[in-house]
Each structure stands twice: as C-alpha cells, then as structure tokens.
Write an enzyme that holds these catalytic residues in place. Structure first.
Site, short mmCIF file in Angstrom:
data_model
loop_
_atom_site.label_atom_id
_atom_site.label_comp_id
_atom_site.label_asym_id
_atom_site.label_seq_id
_atom_site.Cartn_x
_atom_site.Cartn_y
_atom_site.Cartn_z
N LYS A 76 0.81 -1.17 0.12
CA LYS A 76 0.03 -0.14 0.03
C LYS A 76 0.81 1.11 0.00
CE LYS A 76 -3.82 -2.21 2.16
NZ LYS A 76 -4.45 -2.64 3.12
N GLN A 80 -4.71 -1.44 9.58
CA GLN A 80 -4.43 -2.73 8.87
C GLN A 80 -5.36 -3.83 9.82
OE1 GLN A 80 -3.33 -3.54 5.77
NE2 GLN A 80 -4.40 -5.51 6.06
N ASP A 100 -10.58 3.51 4.04
CA ASP A 100 -11.13 1.82 3.43
C ASP A 100 -12.64 2.03 3.74
OD1 ASP A 100 -9.44 -0.02 3.41
OD2 ASP A 100 -9.02 -0.39 5.60
#
Ligand code: NAP
Length: 284
Positions: free
Chosen positions: A53, A97, A120
């Site tokens: 990422k 995460q 997200d």
C-alpha cells in the site's frame, strides 16, 4: 467458448496513470494527497499488504507513512495517534490494517477514524451512506469489482446477482453496491442451504469465501459473469482464488483470474479514495 478475462492488473495500471496526474495537480496546489497506514503486530500477510500500500502511494506521487506498533501495544496509544492524525492537515486518509490483536475493540478503532479520512470505507457513517445509495467512501475491494464490471461493459440492472460471503469488508458492501446498481441480489453464507441452487440462477457471481476453488463449473450458469475475490495460499506456496478457474472459464462469459484479477484493484481503489479525500478537502 472460453470466458473473456476481466484483467484487473491492466485496469489497475490504467487507473493509476490517471491518479498520477490528479496527485500532481493537488501537489502543485500544496495539497499532496497523504495516506497513513497503521499496523499493529507482526502478521506476515499484513506486513506485505502494508508494504504494498505504501509503495503504491509513492509510485503515483502521494505522501505515505507506515506506523508500526508491537502486538501488545495498549489500544489507547493507537487511539491517541488516530486522534492526532485526524487533526493533521497533511493526512487525507487513515487506514488501520485488519485484523487487530484480540485485546483491541476493532469497531471502536474504526469509529475513531474521522469519517472524512476513512479511506477504507469501514466507518459506520460511510457504511450508512453506502446503504442509503449516497456513498462517500466505498470499501476498496467491492469498489474495484464495480470498476471491473464497468470496464467489461457488464450491465447490472435487472440481473440476478449472487454474492457468496457476508463479511463487512467484501460481501456486505458488494451486495449494497449491486443493489444500488439495480441487480436482484442474494447474499449467501456458511449456513445457506443448497448453495448451488442459488449460484446456478445467477447472471453474476461474486465469490468472497476464502476457500480454494470452492465455486466449480457445475455451480455456474452458462454465460455468467464470475468474479473471484478469494486469495488463498496453497500448500505449495502458490496463490489461488475461490473459483475453480480452469473449469469455470469454460462455462462463464467473463471471469477474473487470481492473481491478476480483483487483487490489484483493491490497492488501486485505496489510492482512488485517498485522492478523492484530498480533492474534497481542496474543494475540487
Ligand atoms: P471472511 O470474513 O472469512 O468471510 C467469508 C465469508 O464466506 C463468510 O461470510 C462465510 O459465512 C462465507 N462462507 C464460508 N464458507 C461458506 C460456504 N461453505 N458457503 C457459503 N458461504 C461460506 O472473508 P473475507 O474477508 O470476506 O474474504 C473472503 C476472501 O477474499 C478471502 O480469501 C480473502 O483473502 C479474500 N480477500 C481478497 C481481497 C482482494 O483484494 N482480492 C480483499 C479482501 C479479502 P459466515 O459469515 O456464515 O461464516
């Protein structure tokens, strides 16, 4: 006739070229898009995802930072950092995460992220907006799948769609997006009876199960569009999806490979969401 391939790798490259231009335009205004990724613990798969990422951000000219905490860190330390990042004008996107260690309340951590930086799309406010058909941030994996449908010219309106899996990160938001696009949607889970009866009716199947080669050719209607979200590591170290690609490609009209299908689109849409966040901040 063998199915046509929905090539996520190629589409990801095409989209990322456009992001470079958008990131450069923002940077020229002193608003370089920035993403901070928080990793707690040393899960090897999570370490790879986070590294990828950060590298993807840098490749399109965005600012990116990785914050790593030991697995036994106190949740308050991470929550305080999130509060700090919420107020940091350099940061347009914050991502934690998942999964987090067991002593964390995952939902509380996700809710602590400012909704306008929740790239997200897991914050309740953003989930609610998606459910109302007014999405702000769409979770990256299903967002990527929607881009693949668009690229393949797959019309969703009036189609029978079956989503296998009901997770918050893939199955549920995927179902909402398909509903919003006018499909007739069935969402299956581990307790679904006669799964194949559902999938055989489907014009569109999205498999997000986490079981290697779970969807077999006899479960697929000829001419269906089959999207394979699964990423499974086989004992020999190779990756495979939730769909038995070799047999299903002989039945389906469109299929996504693994690797090279949905996977590259997920990080691509994370970049998209972060750039969108920066553009919104800039009033673009
Ligand atoms: P998850 O949270 O484990 O959810 C799996 C879902 O599959 C659950 O809803 C489960 O039902 C359902 N399921 C399990 N066995 C089933 C069965 N026999 N019949 C029907 N449904 C069944 O997984 P996830 O996070 O959604 O991820 C799914 C897969 O996608 C994994 O392989 C993951 O690695 C992959 N993934 C890929 C990407 C990408 O970028 N390509 C991104 C995210 C995830 P219950 O709810 O009843 O348990």
């Amino acid at each position: 006739m063998a199915a046509q391939i929905l090539d996520g790798k190629a589409l990801a490259q095409e989209l990322r070229a456009g992001f470079k231009e958008r990131a450069a335009a923002l940077t020229a205004k002193g608003l370089k898009p920035g993403l901070v990724v928080i990793l707690v613990g040393e899960d090897p798969a999570s370490q790879v995802y986070v590294k990828n990422k950060v590298a993807a951000c840098e490749a399109v000219g965005m600012y990116s930072e990785k914050l790593v905490y030991p697995a036994d860190v106190a949740p308050a330390v991470v929550l305080n950092k999130i509060a700090e990042l919420n107020a940091d004008t350099k940061v347009h996107g914050i991502l934690v995460q998942l999964p987090l260690p067991a002593h964390f309340d995952e939902a509380a951590v996700l809710e602590a992220i400012a909704a306008e930086k929740d790239v997200d799309g897991f914050h309740a406010e953003n989930v609610g907006a998606l459910a109302q058909g007014q999405p702000r941030f769409i979770p990256c994996t299903p967002y990527g799948v929607m881009k693949m449908f668009a690229k393949g010219g797959v019309n969703l309106s009036g189609k029978e769609a079956v989503v296998i899996g009901r997770s918050n990160i893939v199955g549920k938001p995927m179902a909402l997006l398909l509903i919003n696009a006018g499909a007739t949607v069935t969402v299956c889970n581990s307790r679904t009876r006669n799964l194949a009866e559902h999938t055989r009716r489907a014009d569109i199947i999205v498999a997000a199960v986490g079981k290697p080669r779970f969807v077999t050719a006899d479960m697929v209607k000829p001419g269906a569009v089959v999207i394979d979200v699964g990423i499974n590591r086989l004992p020999d170290g190779k990756l495979c999806g939730d769909v038995d690609y070799e047999s299903v490609k002989e039945v389906a009209a469109w299929i996504t490979p693994v690797p090279g299908g949905v996977g590259p689109m997920t990080i691509t849409m994370l970049l998209a969401n972060t750039i969108e966040a920066a553009e919104r901040k800039a009033g673009i």
